[in-house]
Enzyme design. Structure first.
Site, short mmCIF file in Angstrom:
data_model
loop_
_atom_site.label_atom_id
_atom_site.label_comp_id
_atom_site.label_asym_id
_atom_site.label_seq_id
_atom_site.Cartn_x
_atom_site.Cartn_y
_atom_site.Cartn_z
CG PHE A 1 8.03 -7.21 -10.48
CD1 PHE A 1 8.62 -8.22 -9.74
CD2 PHE A 1 7.66 -7.47 -11.79
CE1 PHE A 1 8.85 -9.47 -10.30
CE2 PHE A 1 7.89 -8.72 -12.34
CZ PHE A 1 8.48 -9.72 -11.60
CB ALA B 1 1.65 -4.53 -7.79
CG PHE B 2 1.45 -9.44 -3.10
CD1 PHE B 2 0.20 -9.98 -3.38
CD2 PHE B 2 2.07 -9.79 -1.90
CE1 PHE B 2 -0.42 -10.84 -2.49
CE2 PHE B 2 1.47 -10.65 -1.01
CZ PHE B 2 0.21 -11.18 -1.30
CB THR C 1 3.21 -12.48 -13.12
OG1 THR C 1 2.85 -13.32 -12.02
CG2 THR C 1 2.10 -11.51 -13.39
CG HIS D 1 1.52 -15.28 -9.32
ND1 HIS D 1 2.69 -15.60 -9.97
CD2 HIS D 1 1.90 -14.54 -8.24
CE1 HIS D 1 3.71 -15.08 -9.31
NE2 HIS D 1 3.27 -14.43 -8.27
CG ASN E 1 -5.10 1.33 -8.12
OD1 ASN E 1 -3.93 1.18 -8.51
ND2 ASN E 1 -5.98 0.36 -8.14
#
Ligand code: INI
Length: 154
Positions: free
Chosen positions: A23, A57-58, A87, A89, A114
């Protein structure tokens, strides 16, 4: 006093995975480039680098958990880009990605970094993907290179 610190030195046979949340791929492709460049510059071999693509990323923590369990990799570098403007959210996705990466990492003895950007705007993401604020993908790879050496020492 004895100080233990990792050097930016690869043995040259380390097998590394990059997990990329696709994304906002205009940004995340640059993060992958930065990570790959750092790996090669520090003495890694391209044949030892795998790129695993996930939708966003989710999804990174789920795949990270599987790769950690597989035992195939010496270290894993996660990259992605969560942009607030993109987004509604944002807080949910960025928190789940960050928490998920940390939780998966705690349960295994393998360095993980990360490199998921969490920014308010696309401009801030561009700045961190190879322009004026550096390349956070490269930084994330450099971090696992240092951690690999530190793990060898402790
Ligand atoms: N995923 C991202 O990595 N960055 C984003 O900015 C983003 N936005 O804007 O929604 C995003 N969404 C997708 C998410 O990661 C999951 O793939 C999706 O919710 C399906 O589980």
């Amino acid at each position: 006093m004895k100080t233990l610190e990792g050097s930016l030195r690869l043995k040259g046979d380390e097998k590394i995975a990059i997990i990329n949340g696709r994304f906002n791929h205009i940004i995340t492709d640059r993060l992958v480039e930065g990570a790959k460049d750092s790996f090669i510059r520090h003495g890694g071999s391209e044949k030892d680098l795998d790129l695993v693509l996930v939708p966003g990323a989710f999804e990174i923590p789920f795949v990270l958990t599987r790769l950690l369990k597989s035992g195939k990799y010496d270290a894993i570098c996660c990259v992605g880009a969560v942009i607030r403007g993109a987004t509604p959210h944002f807080d949910y996705i960025s928190a789940e990605a960050t928490k998920g990466i940390a939780t998966a990492t705690m349960q295994h003895d393998i360095p993980v970094s990360n490199g998921v950007l969490t920014t308010d705007t696309i401009e801030q993401a561009i700045e961190r993907a190879g322009s004026k604020a550096g390349n956070k993908g490269a930084e994330a790879m450099t971090t696992i290179i240092e951690m690999l050496d530190l793990y060898r020492k402790i």
